[in-house]
Structure formats: C-alpha cells, structure tokens
Scaffold this active site. Structure first.
Site, PDB file in Angstrom:
ATOM      1  N   ASP A  67       0.736  -1.085   0.158  1.00  0.00           N
ATOM      2  CA  ASP A  67      -0.008  -0.067  -0.018  1.00  0.00           C
ATOM      3  C   ASP A  67       0.843   1.125   0.040  1.00  0.00           C
ATOM      4  O   ASP A  67       2.269   1.349   0.224  1.00  0.00           O
ATOM      5  CB  ASP A  67      -0.992   0.049   1.154  1.00  0.00           C
ATOM      6  CG  ASP A  67      -0.359  -0.539   2.500  1.00  0.00           C
ATOM      7  OD1 ASP A  67       0.882  -0.487   2.765  1.00  0.00           O
ATOM      8  OD2 ASP A  67      -1.282  -0.869   3.275  1.00  0.00           O
ATOM      9  N   ASN A 136      -7.562  -2.843  14.382  1.00  0.00           N
ATOM     10  CA  ASN A 136      -8.915  -3.221  13.976  1.00  0.00           C
ATOM     11  C   ASN A 136      -9.143  -4.338  12.955  1.00  0.00           C
ATOM     12  O   ASN A 136      -9.998  -4.518  12.635  1.00  0.00           O
ATOM     13  CB  ASN A 136      -9.680  -2.002  13.346  1.00  0.00           C
ATOM     14  CG  ASN A 136      -9.040  -1.596  11.960  1.00  0.00           C
ATOM     15  OD1 ASN A 136      -8.088  -2.262  11.711  1.00  0.00           O
ATOM     16  ND2 ASN A 136      -9.360  -0.427  11.483  1.00  0.00           N
ATOM     17  N   HIS A 138      -7.086  -4.729  10.203  1.00  0.00           N
ATOM     18  CA  HIS A 138      -6.945  -4.710   8.877  1.00  0.00           C
ATOM     19  C   HIS A 138      -5.958  -5.267   8.289  1.00  0.00           C
ATOM     20  O   HIS A 138      -4.844  -5.516   9.210  1.00  0.00           O
ATOM     21  CB  HIS A 138      -7.056  -3.095   8.447  1.00  0.00           C
ATOM     22  CG  HIS A 138      -5.812  -2.194   8.863  1.00  0.00           C
ATOM     23  ND1 HIS A 138      -6.016  -0.918   9.265  1.00  0.00           N
ATOM     24  CD2 HIS A 138      -4.618  -2.680   9.129  1.00  0.00           C
ATOM     25  CE1 HIS A 138      -4.833  -0.457   9.344  1.00  0.00           C
ATOM     26  NE2 HIS A 138      -3.874  -1.339   9.378  1.00  0.00           N
ATOM     27  N   GLU A 143      -9.952  -2.065   5.474  1.00  0.00           N
ATOM     28  CA  GLU A 143     -10.460  -1.794   6.543  1.00  0.00           C
ATOM     29  C   GLU A 143     -11.667  -2.806   6.890  1.00  0.00           C
ATOM     30  O   GLU A 143     -12.193  -3.264   5.838  1.00  0.00           O
ATOM     31  CB  GLU A 143     -10.976  -0.219   6.489  1.00  0.00           C
ATOM     32  CG  GLU A 143      -9.534   0.783   6.428  1.00  0.00           C
ATOM     33  CD  GLU A 143      -8.588   0.819   7.785  1.00  0.00           C
ATOM     34  OE1 GLU A 143      -8.614  -0.024   8.666  1.00  0.00           O
ATOM     35  OE2 GLU A 143      -7.812   1.844   7.725  1.00  0.00           O
TER      36      GLU A 143
HETATM   37  C1  F6R Z   1       1.467  -1.568   6.295  1.00  0.00           C
HETATM   38  C2  F6R Z   1       0.235  -1.929   6.229  1.00  0.00           C
HETATM   39  C3  F6R Z   1      -0.440  -2.139   7.479  1.00  0.00           C
HETATM   40  C4  F6R Z   1       0.226  -2.641   8.691  1.00  0.00           C
HETATM   41  C5  F6R Z   1      -0.545  -2.579   9.866  1.00  0.00           C
HETATM   42  C6  F6R Z   1       0.296  -2.781  11.337  1.00  0.00           C
HETATM   43  O1  F6R Z   1       2.138  -1.461   5.028  1.00  0.00           O
HETATM   44  O2  F6R Z   1      -0.551  -2.580   5.294  1.00  0.00           O
HETATM   45  O3  F6R Z   1      -1.725  -2.932   7.404  1.00  0.00           O
HETATM   46  O4  F6R Z   1       0.848  -3.750   8.527  1.00  0.00           O
HETATM   47  O5  F6R Z   1      -1.447  -1.016  10.404  1.00  0.00           O
HETATM   48  O6  F6R Z   1       0.913  -1.717  11.586  1.00  0.00           O
HETATM   49  P1  F6R Z   1       2.192  -1.620  12.586  1.00  0.00           P
HETATM   50  O7  F6R Z   1       3.179  -2.872  12.077  1.00  0.00           O
HETATM   51  O8  F6R Z   1       2.631  -0.487  12.607  1.00  0.00           O
HETATM   52  O9  F6R Z   1       1.351  -2.148  13.967  1.00  0.00           O
END
Ligand code: F6R
Length: 251
Positions: A67, A136, A138, A143
């Site tokens: 992303d 959450n 995701h 989401e």
């Molecule tokens: C990052 C992504 C997100 C993160 C998720 C967890 O490319 O796609 O889904 O993997 O938000 O983030 P952290 O690792 O910072 O807790």
C-alpha cells in the site's frame, strides 16, 4: 497455519526473517510482497544482516508493496516508498527498478489501482506476502467493511487507523485520509503468507482474527482460509492465544 512463538519482538523479527529467507533460498528470483509499519522492521534488519553475511541475495528478487498513502510523494518521509528505501531497499542488493509500490501521487488513483493489479498479474503472482495486522484487524489498508475487497482499491482510512498513524505525523490533520491498497483477494492469492504481530496491543485482535468468525468486519480473519500462513509473534501479541488456544502455538 503455523503460529511461531518468540519471547521478544527482536526474536520474532529473526524468526520471520528465517521464513522469508527460506523462500529466497529456494527461489532466488521470487516475487515478494512487502509491508511497512513497525511490525516488519526487525525482520528487515535481520534480512539486511543475512544479505551482508552472503546468506541470501535480493539481486534477482522483484517486490510489490501492499500500500501507499494518497497524496504523499515518494520523497515524503512518511510515505511508504521512503520507508521501504530506508528500512530495506537501500540496505540490500535489490535493484531499484525491481521494486514496486502503488503511486500515491497518480493523477487518477483508480487507474493506478488497475495498473497495479495488471503489474502483479504480469509478475506471475506473489511467492511470499508479508503482513502486519491493524488494531482493527485490517491487512494492508483493507479496513473492516461489509465485504472483502478483491483487487487493488482506493480506500478511505478509518478514524482508528488515522489515530494509530498520527503518531508518525506532526499533527493528526497531516495524516492522509486515503490510501491505495492491494485487495484482500489479491493477498489471498499469494503462495505463502507471513504475518508478523508484536506487542500487547495486538493480542485481542490477533486471537479474533485467527480463531474467531471469518468476516470482513475483521479482514485478517480471511487468513484462516489461506493455504500457507506462518504467524511470527512475540509473547505479548500471543498472550490471549496462549490463554485460550495454547495447543495452537509452536514454541
Ligand atoms: C503496512 C500495512 C498495515 C500495517 C498495520 C500494522 O503496509 O499495510 O496493514 O501492517 O497497520 O501496523 P504496525 O506494524 O505499525 O502495527
């Protein structure tokens, strides 16, 4: 699904790097799906060390990231492009032209989503996809919603994700509100999935995702249907699973 226990976040990074490195050793020209965020940083550090020691090479590897924020240039220090250069691409022998992220500054984000889908298809699919999990549930920026996303999509970030990401920006209003993300359907097509979860804050959602109902309200729950999933997590992130399903964890 394999759930691998690590005592600390540092050890979980090393354990994840071993899983990732195995793919490169078997297939030096693998297509790797990469994630940003705090979860994979330890793994990227260890992959850098393994590359320096000559145990693995990214010379023939192609990468696609999950992303990118809409509105941030690749040079912006909070863009995922910048993150990837700092944490991996500039530290290993990957060729810049073999790395891919959705463009956050494409004039037409919808056309950019189509381009990204076509690109992944032209690469022959993803050999290993690295994931973190959001508070959450995701994965990527998919989401909680009424349906699972299929291909790359333009997404409006939820308030909880904007809140979680605001720690990296000078103020909450500077956090982008949209992103381009690989879809859940596309993530599920990866031949192998490596999910990294660290810290107490992930304990509840990790248990719901891996053992609860499979529902688009918890996007990561779809991983229960994936062929080959390895979860590398530290003791804190595993605390609820260790309490409720201790038999599922490999120490
Ligand atoms: C990052 C992504 C997100 C993160 C998720 C967890 O490319 O796609 O889904 O993997 O938000 O983030 P952290 O690792 O910072 O807790």
């Amino acid at each position: 699904m394999k759930i691998l226990f690590s005592k600390t976040a540092h050890d979980a990074g090393i354990s994840a790097a071993r899983v990732f490195a195995d793919v490169l050793k078997k297939k030096p020209n693998a297509v790797v799906g990469l994630a940003t965020g705090s979860s994979p940083i330890g793994m990227y550090d260890e992959l850098t060390e393994m590359t320096k020691r000559g145990e693995i090479s990214f010379r023939d590897v192609h990468s696609v990231n999950l992303d990118e924020y809409v509105g941030l240039t690749p040079e912006h220090d909070q863009s995922y492009n910048y993150f990837m250069h700092k944490n991996l691409f500039d530290r290993v022998d990957i060729k810049a032209e073999n790395t891919n992220l959705p463009s956050g500054i494409a004039k037409d984000p919808t056309a950019e989503c189509k381009r990204y889908d076509a690109l992944i298809a032209s690469m022959g699919g993803i050999d290993i996809q690295v994931l973190g999990i959001g508070n959450n549930g995701h994965i990527g920026f998919n989401e909680p919603a009424d349906a699972f996303t299929k291909g790359t999509t333009l997404v409006n970030l939820t308030d909880s994700t904007i809140d979680a990401n605001s720690r990296f920006f000078a103020s909450r209003d500077l956090v982008p509100t949209r992103a381009i993300s690989m879809g859940v359907g596309q993530i599920m097509k990866a031949k192998r999935i490596l999910l990294i979860a660290l810290g107490k804050g992930k304990a509840e959602i990790l248990e719901r995702a891996l053992f609860g109902d499979v529902t688009p309200r918890v996007p990561a729950s779809i991983l229960q249907f994936a062929e080959d999933v390895t979860v590398c997590a530290d003791e804190d992130a595993l605390s609820v699973i260790l309490e409720k399903h201790p038999e599922a964890v490999t120490r």
